[in-house]
Design an enzyme around this catalytic site. Structure first.
Site, PDB file in Angstrom:
ATOM      1  N   LYS A  19      55.612  -3.263   8.638  1.00 36.76           N
ATOM      2  CA  LYS A  19      54.284  -2.445   8.791  1.00 36.76           C
ATOM      3  C   LYS A  19      54.070  -2.659   9.779  1.00 36.76           C
ATOM      4  O   LYS A  19      54.467  -3.253  11.017  1.00 36.76           O
ATOM      5  CB  LYS A  19      52.950  -3.940   8.046  1.00 36.76           C
ATOM      6  CG  LYS A  19      51.874  -2.429   7.606  1.00 36.76           C
ATOM      7  CD  LYS A  19      52.191  -1.751   6.448  1.00 36.76           C
ATOM      8  CE  LYS A  19      50.468  -1.468   6.386  1.00 36.76           C
ATOM      9  NZ  LYS A  19      50.060  -0.872   4.979  1.00 36.76           N
TER      10      LYS A  19
ATOM     11  N   GLY B  75      40.368   6.104  -1.850  1.00 36.09           N
ATOM     12  CA  GLY B  75      39.816   6.256  -2.666  1.00 36.09           C
ATOM     13  C   GLY B  75      39.121   7.132  -3.001  1.00 36.09           C
ATOM     14  O   GLY B  75      38.855   7.495  -4.620  1.00 36.09           O
TER      15      GLY B  75
HETATM   16  P1  NAD Z   1      41.767   5.645   5.056  1.00 37.01           P
HETATM   17  O1  NAD Z   1      41.455   5.632   6.111  1.00 37.01           O
HETATM   18  O2  NAD Z   1      41.940   6.800   4.598  1.00 37.01           O
HETATM   19  O3  NAD Z   1      39.826   4.742   3.733  1.00 37.01           O
HETATM   20  C1  NAD Z   1      39.521   4.198   3.972  1.00 37.01           C
HETATM   21  C2  NAD Z   1      38.173   4.159   3.170  1.00 37.01           C
HETATM   22  O4  NAD Z   1      37.898   2.523   3.235  1.00 37.01           O
HETATM   23  C3  NAD Z   1      37.163   4.608   4.115  1.00 37.01           C
HETATM   24  O5  NAD Z   1      36.477   5.212   3.306  1.00 37.01           O
HETATM   25  C4  NAD Z   1      36.627   3.709   5.024  1.00 37.01           C
HETATM   26  O6  NAD Z   1      34.916   4.740   5.024  1.00 37.01           O
HETATM   27  C5  NAD Z   1      36.554   2.391   4.156  1.00 37.01           C
HETATM   28  N1  NAD Z   1      36.066   1.514   3.928  1.00 37.01           N
HETATM   29  C6  NAD Z   1      36.586   1.209   5.793  1.00 37.01           C
HETATM   30  N2  NAD Z   1      36.428  -0.587   5.635  1.00 37.01           N
HETATM   31  C7  NAD Z   1      35.465  -0.767   4.848  1.00 37.01           C
HETATM   32  C8  NAD Z   1      34.550  -1.704   4.108  1.00 37.01           C
HETATM   33  N3  NAD Z   1      34.226  -2.657   4.882  1.00 37.01           N
HETATM   34  N4  NAD Z   1      33.652  -1.592   2.690  1.00 37.01           N
HETATM   35  C9  NAD Z   1      33.794  -0.350   2.007  1.00 37.01           C
HETATM   36  N5  NAD Z   1      34.857   0.464   2.268  1.00 37.01           N
HETATM   37  C10 NAD Z   1      35.592   0.560   3.384  1.00 37.01           C
HETATM   38  O7  NAD Z   1      42.702   4.737   4.706  1.00 37.01           O
HETATM   39  P2  NAD Z   1      43.603   4.465   3.211  1.00 37.01           P
HETATM   40  O8  NAD Z   1      44.297   5.416   3.513  1.00 37.01           O
HETATM   41  O9  NAD Z   1      42.802   4.909   1.838  1.00 37.01           O
HETATM   42  O10 NAD Z   1      43.356   2.999   2.593  1.00 37.01           O
HETATM   43  C11 NAD Z   1      42.804   2.251   1.655  1.00 37.01           C
HETATM   44  C12 NAD Z   1      43.686   0.938   1.798  1.00 37.01           C
HETATM   45  O11 NAD Z   1      44.848   1.442   0.737  1.00 37.01           O
HETATM   46  C13 NAD Z   1      44.250  -0.031   2.464  1.00 37.01           C
HETATM   47  O12 NAD Z   1      44.134  -1.443   2.066  1.00 37.01           O
HETATM   48  C14 NAD Z   1      45.896   0.558   2.605  1.00 37.01           C
HETATM   49  O13 NAD Z   1      46.439  -0.205   3.039  1.00 37.01           O
HETATM   50  C15 NAD Z   1      45.801   0.735   1.066  1.00 37.01           C
HETATM   51  N6  NAD Z   1      46.998   1.616   0.812  1.00 37.01           N
HETATM   52  C16 NAD Z   1      47.221   3.224   1.098  1.00 37.01           C
HETATM   53  C17 NAD Z   1      48.019   4.102   1.087  1.00 37.01           C
HETATM   54  C18 NAD Z   1      48.176   5.747   1.470  1.00 37.01           C
HETATM   55  O14 NAD Z   1      48.994   6.215   1.313  1.00 37.01           O
HETATM   56  N7  NAD Z   1      47.734   5.898   2.767  1.00 37.01           N
HETATM   57  C19 NAD Z   1      49.682   3.373   0.323  1.00 37.01           C
HETATM   58  C20 NAD Z   1      49.251   2.102  -0.408  1.00 37.01           C
HETATM   59  C21 NAD Z   1      48.250   1.450   0.203  1.00 37.01           C
END
Ligand code: NAD
Length: 421
Positions: free
Chosen positions: A113, A230
């Site tokens: 990571k 999400g």
């Molecule tokens: P992103 O940047 O696209 O979205 C993050 C979202 O979380 C945004 O809507 C932001 O406003 C919101 N956010 C940030 N801080 C917050 C808080 N304190 N309370 C509530 N909402 C908050 O990121 P993503 O890629 O969707 O990643 C989200 C999670 O999913 C992370 O834990 C990431 O590690 C995990 N994840 C993502 C992927 C991927 O392919 N993108 C894969 C596996 C896991």
């Protein structure tokens, strides 16, 4: 050690104890061996300073990290996060989870990571580009298509991956699309990668819903985090006929017991920058979202939000962890005792890394798949992993997280033993 990484190792140790107790009772399968000691520390930890010329002529220096946890099963693989709270311990925990996740998903990658401590929202596009290219120059010696392959994570996206690939290719003097996944399709990205984490989570949920005998019609869902994971999950679930009662982002949340029209919420966020103040819904806090009267809770933002303090108030019967590490170990144990099914991150969000693997395979072969093939193979791969976690959960009489860890430890242990230390 921070609490996060310490918790990873506690979970690892606890799982080894469960395997050992099972082997003592039922005969050894040789999973527990001395080589497992290797998995308690990252193989390599890299930390660097990234100087960036800002638009106003000033110079800022940012902290960057890459933790290469383990590569016994294949090249290191793991996302790149831009967030003001990024620190070495968090990156170590995230790299550890990637190692477990790739083993659970049964893809031939190890775990890593990366991250930069930065509030990406405060940077202009040219500043973000210079920051990303600076990270690549600092990390170039340690990464590569056969060694370590980054991908998007919180506040990084396909455009950032494109700059990443371009800078690395310039350094190498040739096109190197396989150095990073999650790229735009125009430069070697895979169809379906943008929605893969949510799509995979949805396949896992549909598989488990049948096993848990949950009726679709009456299922209300709350989603925390309205980004890649999400928002796309909310869209898929809405389209499939589930009721999305609440969603949130970093500015707060919205709740409508009768369900939100997710396409309209997406437009509202595009226009205003947040889901908050959506007409017809009640504004709520992120903490309130966790305790709403819903059937399914989907944390899809950051880690450490479900703790021993708020588990008592959680009403959902299923928690689908699209975020990495949203539930503390203590909270997980309490929820298990309460009868809540926690679908662990290392399974629930593995769709992202599975399609990243497909993207890498397409880049290496220079032959590109149709969306239908990507989705069919993702469905097959993630269903197989879900069925296996379910089977191990029953065999070991444990929860889904421990079952997933047992599967990962078994695969890693065998690979360590076969290759030798
Ligand atoms: P992103 O940047 O696209 O979205 C993050 C979202 O979380 C945004 O809507 C932001 O406003 C919101 N956010 C940030 N801080 C917050 C808080 N304190 N309370 C509530 N909402 C908050 O990121 P993503 O890629 O969707 O990643 C989200 C999670 O999913 C992370 O834990 C990431 O590690 C995990 N994840 C993502 C992927 C991927 O392919 N993108 C894969 C596996 C896991």
């Amino acid at each position: 050690m921070s609490n996060q990484f310490k918790e990873c190792i506690s979970q690892f140790n606890k799982t080894c104890d469960i395997i050992k107790a099972f082997e003592d009772k039922n005969g050894s399968r040789g999973i527990i061996n001395k080589e497992l000691e290797i998995l308690k520390n990252p193989k390599r930890t890299i930390q660097f300073s990234i100087p960036v010329l800002m638009d106003d002529g000033s110079l800022k220096v940012f902290d960057g990290y890459r933790v290469q946890y383990n590569d016994i099963r294949g090249p290191f693989k793991g996302g790149l996060r831009y967030h003001p709270k990024v620190n070495l311990d968090e990156v170590k925990a995230l790299a550890f989870w990637m190692t477990i996740k790739c083993a659970v998903a049964d893809i031939p990658f190890g775990g890593s990571k990366g991250g930069i401590t930065v509030d990406a929202k405060k940077l202009s596009q040219p500043e973000l580009e210079r920051l990303t290219r600076g990270y690549v120059r600092a990390a170039a010696k340690f990464i590569g298509p056969d060694t370590d392959i980054p991908a998007p994570d919180v506040y990084t996206n396909p455009q950032i991956m494109a700059w990443f690939m371009d800078e690395y290719s310039r350094i190498k003097g040739k096109n190197e699309p396989a150095v990073v996944t999650g790229k735009p399709v125009e430069i070697g990205g895979s169809l379906g990668r943008g929605t893969a984490t949510a799509q995979g989570g949805f396949y896992v949920f549909e598989n488990l819903r049948k096993k848990l005998k949950i009726k679709k019609e009456k299922t209300a869902i709350a989603v925390q985090g309205f980004g890649n994971a999400g928002m796309n999950f909310a869209k898929l679930a809405d389209e499939a006929g589930y009721k999305i009662a609440a969603v949130s982002d970093s500015k707060g949340g919205i709740y409508s017991p009768n369900g939100l029209n997710i396409n309209d919420v997406v437009k509202h966020k595009e226009n205003t920058g947040s889901v908050v103040d959506f007409s017809g819904a009640k504004n709520i806090t992120n903490e309130q979202l966790l305790t709403l009267p819903v059937d399914v809770l989907v944390p899809a933002a950051l880690e450490g939000i479900i703790t021993e303090k708020n588990t008592g108030k959680i009403k959902a019967g299923v928690i689908l962890e699209l975020a990495n590490g949203p539930t503390s170990m203590g909270a997980g144990e309490k929820l298990f005792k309460k009868g809540v099914t926690v679908v662990p991150d290392v399974l629930a969000n593995s769709g992202g890394v599975i399609v990243s693997y497909f993207e890498w395979v397409q880049n290496i072969g220079n032959y590109y798949w149709e969306l239908e093939k990507v989705e069919r193979n993702l469905h097959k791969q993630i269903n197989k992993a879900t069925d296996l976690v379910w089977e191990y959960m029953n065999t070991y009489n444990t929860n889904m997280r421990t079952a997933a860890y047992i599967i990962a430890i078994e695969k890693l242990s065998k690979a360590l033993k076969i290759r030798g230390v």
